[in-house]
Design a protein around this motif. Structure first.
Motif, PDB file in Angstrom:
ATOM      1  N   SER A   1      31.732  33.865  39.098  1.00 56.23           N
ATOM      2  CA  SER A   1      30.441  34.434  38.692  1.00 56.23           C
ATOM      3  C   SER A   1      30.285  34.231  37.197  1.00 56.23           C
ATOM      4  CB  SER A   1      30.366  35.928  39.054  1.00 56.23           C
ATOM      5  OG  SER A   1      31.072  36.704  38.114  1.00 56.23           O
ATOM      6  N   GLY A   2      29.323  34.906  36.623  1.00 54.57           N
ATOM      7  CA  GLY A   2      29.123  34.801  35.181  1.00 54.57           C
ATOM      8  C   GLY A   2      30.123  35.589  34.366  1.00 54.57           C
ATOM      9  N   GLY A   3      31.036  36.306  35.019  1.00 55.09           N
ATOM     10  CA  GLY A   3      32.055  37.062  34.298  1.00 55.09           C
ATOM     11  C   GLY A   3      32.162  38.505  34.738  1.00 55.09           C
ATOM     12  N   CYS A   4      31.064  39.067  35.248  1.00 55.65           N
ATOM     13  CA  CYS A   4      31.081  40.488  35.606  1.00 55.65           C
ATOM     14  C   CYS A   4      31.958  40.763  36.823  1.00 55.65           C
ATOM     15  CB  CYS A   4      29.664  40.979  35.843  1.00 55.65           C
ATOM     16  SG  CYS A   4      28.612  39.742  36.602  1.00 55.65           S
ATOM     17  N   ILE A   5      31.902  39.911  37.831  1.00 56.93           N
ATOM     18  CA  ILE A   5      32.754  40.111  39.001  1.00 56.93           C
ATOM     19  C   ILE A   5      34.212  39.881  38.631  1.00 56.93           C
ATOM     20  CG2 ILE A   5      33.339  39.156  41.268  1.00 56.93           C
ATOM     21  CD1 ILE A   5      30.377  38.768  41.761  1.00 56.93           C
ATOM     22  N   GLU A   6      34.458  38.906  37.764  1.00 58.59           N
ATOM     23  CA  GLU A   6      35.822  38.697  37.289  1.00 58.59           C
ATOM     24  C   GLU A   6      36.369  39.965  36.638  1.00 58.59           C
ATOM     25  OE1 GLU A   6      34.068  34.537  37.328  1.00 58.59           O
ATOM     26  OE2 GLU A   6      33.401  36.590  37.119  1.00 58.59           O
ATOM     27  N   ASP A   7      35.545  40.631  35.835  1.00 61.06           N
ATOM     28  CA  ASP A   7      35.984  41.874  35.181  1.00 61.06           C
ATOM     29  C   ASP A   7      36.367  42.924  36.212  1.00 61.06           C
ATOM     30  OD1 ASP A   7      35.507  40.716  32.740  1.00 61.06           O
ATOM     31  OD2 ASP A   7      33.550  41.653  32.444  1.00 61.06           O
ATOM     32  N   ASP A   8      35.590  43.036  37.289  1.00 61.49           N
ATOM     33  CA  ASP A   8      35.899  44.020  38.323  1.00 61.49           C
ATOM     34  C   ASP A   8      37.189  43.660  39.052  1.00 61.49           C
ATOM     35  OD1 ASP A   8      34.894  46.393  39.975  1.00 61.49           O
ATOM     36  OD2 ASP A   8      35.186  44.859  41.526  1.00 61.49           O
ATOM     37  N   LEU A   9      37.398  42.371  39.333  1.00 58.03           N
ATOM     38  CA  LEU A   9      38.620  41.949  40.009  1.00 58.03           C
ATOM     39  C   LEU A   9      39.851  42.230  39.150  1.00 58.03           C
ATOM     40  CD1 LEU A   9      37.346  38.547  41.448  1.00 58.03           C
ATOM     41  CD2 LEU A   9      37.926  40.577  42.783  1.00 58.03           C
ATOM     42  N   ILE A  10      39.734  41.981  37.850  1.00 56.67           N
ATOM     43  CA  ILE A  10      40.848  42.262  36.937  1.00 56.67           C
ATOM     44  C   ILE A  10      41.120  43.756  36.880  1.00 56.67           C
ATOM     45  CG2 ILE A  10      41.595  42.180  34.526  1.00 56.67           C
ATOM     46  CD1 ILE A  10      39.988  39.564  34.274  1.00 56.67           C
ATOM     47  N   GLU A  11      40.051  44.552  36.826  1.00 54.02           N
ATOM     48  CA  GLU A  11      40.214  46.013  36.775  1.00 54.02           C
ATOM     49  C   GLU A  11      40.911  46.520  38.027  1.00 54.02           C
ATOM     50  OE1 GLU A  11      37.345  49.965  36.713  1.00 54.02           O
ATOM     51  OE2 GLU A  11      36.565  48.065  35.942  1.00 54.02           O
ATOM     52  N   ARG A  12      40.505  45.997  39.184  1.00 53.42           N
ATOM     53  CA  ARG A  12      41.143  46.401  40.433  1.00 53.42           C
ATOM     54  C   ARG A  12      42.618  46.013  40.455  1.00 53.42           C
ATOM     55  NH1 ARG A  12      37.309  45.623  45.724  1.00 53.42           N
ATOM     56  NH2 ARG A  12      35.401  46.575  44.927  1.00 53.42           N
ATOM     57  N   MET A  13      42.922  44.798  39.976  1.00 57.22           N
ATOM     58  CA  MET A  13      44.300  44.344  39.961  1.00 57.22           C
ATOM     59  C   MET A  13      45.156  45.232  39.063  1.00 57.22           C
ATOM     60  SD  MET A  13      46.846  42.574  38.260  1.00 57.22           S
ATOM     61  CE  MET A  13      45.925  41.803  36.932  1.00 57.22           C
ATOM     62  N   ARG A  14      44.618  45.595  37.891  1.00 58.44           N
ATOM     63  CA  ARG A  14      45.376  46.442  36.972  1.00 58.44           C
ATOM     64  C   ARG A  14      45.565  47.857  37.520  1.00 58.44           C
ATOM     65  NH1 ARG A  14      42.450  44.237  31.422  1.00 58.44           N
ATOM     66  NH2 ARG A  14      43.917  42.504  31.052  1.00 58.44           N
ATOM     67  N   GLU A  15      44.590  48.315  38.289  1.00 57.59           N
ATOM     68  CA  GLU A  15      44.669  49.670  38.843  1.00 57.59           C
ATOM     69  C   GLU A  15      45.580  49.736  40.065  1.00 57.59           C
ATOM     70  OE1 GLU A  15      41.704  53.143  40.671  1.00 57.59           O
ATOM     71  OE2 GLU A  15      40.868  51.378  39.649  1.00 57.59           O
ATOM     72  N   HIS A  16      45.500  48.729  40.932  1.00 59.49           N
ATOM     73  CA  HIS A  16      46.242  48.776  42.194  1.00 59.49           C
ATOM     74  C   HIS A  16      47.376  47.758  42.269  1.00 59.49           C
ATOM     75  CE1 HIS A  16      43.097  51.423  43.743  1.00 59.49           C
ATOM     76  NE2 HIS A  16      42.189  50.529  43.369  1.00 59.49           N
TER      77      HIS A  16
ATOM     78  N   MET B   1      36.540  28.637  42.717  1.00 60.74           N
ATOM     79  CA  MET B   1      37.763  29.430  42.776  1.00 60.74           C
ATOM     80  C   MET B   1      38.111  30.025  41.416  1.00 60.74           C
ATOM     81  SD  MET B   1      40.315  27.109  45.126  1.00 60.74           S
ATOM     82  CE  MET B   1      40.438  25.828  43.875  1.00 60.74           C
ATOM     83  N   LEU B   2      38.878  31.118  41.479  1.00 57.67           N
ATOM     84  CA  LEU B   2      39.563  31.636  40.295  1.00 57.67           C
ATOM     85  C   LEU B   2      40.897  32.185  40.743  1.00 57.67           C
ATOM     86  CD1 LEU B   2      39.745  35.012  39.893  1.00 57.67           C
ATOM     87  CD2 LEU B   2      37.320  34.745  39.577  1.00 57.67           C
ATOM     88  N   ALA B   3      41.817  32.315  39.818  1.00 54.87           N
ATOM     89  CA  ALA B   3      43.120  32.920  40.089  1.00 54.87           C
ATOM     90  C   ALA B   3      43.384  33.998  39.047  1.00 54.87           C
ATOM     91  CB  ALA B   3      44.221  31.865  40.066  1.00 54.87           C
ATOM     92  N   ILE B   4      44.013  35.076  39.496  1.00 46.81           N
ATOM     93  CA  ILE B   4      44.353  36.200  38.630  1.00 46.81           C
ATOM     94  C   ILE B   4      45.852  36.399  38.681  1.00 46.81           C
ATOM     95  CG2 ILE B   4      43.969  38.632  38.111  1.00 46.81           C
ATOM     96  CD1 ILE B   4      41.412  38.495  39.737  1.00 46.81           C
ATOM     97  N   CYS B   5      46.495  36.435  37.521  1.00 48.64           N
ATOM     98  CA  CYS B   5      47.932  36.656  37.425  1.00 48.64           C
ATOM     99  C   CYS B   5      48.221  38.154  37.316  1.00 48.64           C
ATOM    100  CB  CYS B   5      48.489  35.918  36.209  1.00 48.64           C
ATOM    101  SG  CYS B   5      50.294  35.900  36.096  1.00 48.64           S
ATOM    102  N   ASP B   6      49.424  38.559  37.685  1.00 51.95           N
ATOM    103  CA  ASP B   6      49.768  39.980  37.649  1.00 51.95           C
ATOM    104  C   ASP B   6      49.839  40.547  36.237  1.00 51.95           C
ATOM    105  OD1 ASP B   6      52.079  38.745  36.780  1.00 51.95           O
ATOM    106  OD2 ASP B   6      53.293  39.324  38.515  1.00 51.95           O
ATOM    107  N   ASP B   7      49.795  39.691  35.212  1.00 46.99           N
ATOM    108  CA  ASP B   7      49.774  40.183  33.836  1.00 46.99           C
ATOM    109  C   ASP B   7      48.365  40.210  33.250  1.00 46.99           C
ATOM    110  OD1 ASP B   7      49.211  37.518  33.433  1.00 46.99           O
ATOM    111  OD2 ASP B   7      51.079  37.053  32.368  1.00 46.99           O
ATOM    112  N   GLY B   8      47.345  39.952  34.102  1.00 50.63           N
ATOM    113  CA  GLY B   8      45.953  40.037  33.656  1.00 50.63           C
ATOM    114  C   GLY B   8      45.330  38.722  33.264  1.00 50.63           C
ATOM    115  N   ARG B   9      46.107  37.648  33.204  1.00 51.65           N
ATOM    116  CA  ARG B   9      45.515  36.355  32.870  1.00 51.65           C
ATOM    117  C   ARG B   9      44.643  35.868  34.019  1.00 51.65           C
ATOM    118  NH1 ARG B   9      50.544  32.737  31.410  1.00 51.65           N
ATOM    119  NH2 ARG B   9      51.550  34.185  32.886  1.00 51.65           N
ATOM    120  N   ILE B  10      43.648  35.069  33.673  1.00 50.30           N
ATOM    121  CA  ILE B  10      42.698  34.586  34.673  1.00 50.30           C
ATOM    122  C   ILE B  10      42.328  33.147  34.359  1.00 50.30           C
ATOM    123  CG2 ILE B  10      40.682  35.428  33.394  1.00 50.30           C
ATOM    124  CD1 ILE B  10      39.434  36.159  36.115  1.00 50.30           C
ATOM    125  N   VAL B  11      42.084  32.371  35.395  1.00 55.43           N
ATOM    126  CA  VAL B  11      41.643  30.994  35.227  1.00 55.43           C
ATOM    127  C   VAL B  11      40.608  30.710  36.308  1.00 55.43           C
ATOM    128  CG1 VAL B  11      43.539  30.119  36.672  1.00 55.43           C
ATOM    129  CG2 VAL B  11      42.379  28.574  35.093  1.00 55.43           C
TER     130      VAL B  11
END
Length: 336
Positions: free
Chosen positions: A55-70, A41-51
């Motif tokens: 994956s190795g980090g690349c999918i996390e980057d995409d999820l953060i980008e999507r959250m910041r965009e939408h 599991m991972l969790a993403i906060c609305d301010d961009g924090r992640i825990v």
């Protein structure tokens, strides 16, 4: 030290309590080679924090980008896949063409994260059911033999210890071993009837008991999801635990001590109601050979051997401490 996934849940609860919106992402399926297992599991906060990590980090980057965009705009859970095409595999860095499927849900006080954590603090095994059509969550008692399930209606995840580790002796080595095992989602029980050893011994989330080890082994009803590690160097205590543990279905039974001490111990056990076949199950000197000298290193070698056996690694691919070549100055190891 909490496990990664428990840290995800605790951090998510803190974000929700602070008024933030956040998303919980759970690995539901993998194909080929993937960096994280089903249930990670991972969790993403609305301010961009992640825990956490899926994956190795690349999918996390995409999820953060999507959250910041939408923003966090999901009202119901969603199932998404990464790495299905060759282009995605290259973009997201999934090794060997691996693919991964994720469940993404927006968390709220109704997501039952706080009640889940309360039950986990009581060492309960909990099944969390997420309704994929509505996002409604229900909690129930989990089954140690169950696995995570994803159907067209719901995602059912398991939380809490499905494995138990019994440590005989409340010393410094026990502390290191308990910390590592706790981070690996074991329920850890430390047993030491000696008051002078347990008086100042405390580790959050680890149960400390003072009954005699053989009584504890019988009360625990050891099964194939249990490990027993005897670490007192006192035959009166270690042997009592081993006599009962070796007759049980525990997947791992080990004891600290030099090769000479282990040979003597095996002779003693055979004098009691323990068969030669049962004595042969004993791992001692304990752990995998990694050149360990300090309590922390020995704890790592023990948990490594436990993990290898739990995961079905063939003995031919392991170098046990008992099979390691003796160093010229170490015909008797003072620690193990």
């Amino acid at each position: 030290m909490d496990s990664i996934d428990l840290d995800v849940l605790k951090t998510s609860a803190q974000w929700i309590a602070s008024g933030h919106r956040c998303q919980l992402v759970t690995v539901t399926k993998t194909w080929g080679s993937s960096p994280r297992p089903i249930g990670a599991m991972l969790a993403i906060c609305d301010d961009g924090r992640i825990v956490g990590s899926v994956s190795g980090g690349c999918i996390e980057d995409d999820l953060i980008e999507r959250m910041r965009e939408h923003g966090i705009d999901r009202s119901i859970p969603d199932i998404v896949s990464y790495g299905i095409s060759a282009d995605q595999a290259r973009r997201f860095g999934l090794p060997c063409g691996g693919s991964i499927e994720l469940a993404i849900e927006t968390l709220s006080p109704e997501s039952q994260i706080a009640p889940l954590l309360e039950r986990l603090a009581q060492h309960e095994l909990v099944a969390r059911r997420l309704d994929l059509a509505t996002g409604a969550v229900t909690l129930s008692k989990g089954d140690a033999g169950a696995i995570q399930q994803l159907t067209s209606e719901a995602l059912i995840t398991l939380h809490g210890p499905r494995w138990r580790l019994f440590i005989i002796g409340a010393g410094s080595l026990s502390r290191f071993l308990a910390q590592i095992a706790k981070a690996m989602d074991y329920q850890v029980i430390v047993c030491d009837p000696r008051e002078e050893y347990r008086a100042d011994w405390h580790l959050e989330g680890v149960q400390l008991v003072h009954e005699m080890p053989d009584d504890l082994m019988l009360e625990a009803k050891l099964d194939a999801r249990c490990a027993v590690v005897a670490l007192t160097h006192d035959p009166k205590l270690d042997d009592l635990a081993l006599m009962e543990a070796l007759k049980s279905d525990a997947f791992y039974v080990g004891a600290i001590g030099s090769r000479i001490n282990q040979a003597n111990r095996r002779e003693r056990l055979l004098e009691f109601d323990v068969s030669a076949e049962q004595v042969a199950r004993l791992h001692g000197p304990i752990g995998l050979y990694i050149g360990s000298k300090t309590p922390a290193e020995i704890a790592i070698s023990i948990i490594a051997q436990m993990t290898a056996i739990k995961n079905g690694v063939p003995a031919t691919l392991q170098v046990a401490q008992s099979e390691a070549p003796l160093e010229p100055s170490a015909t008797v190891c003072p620690i193990n």
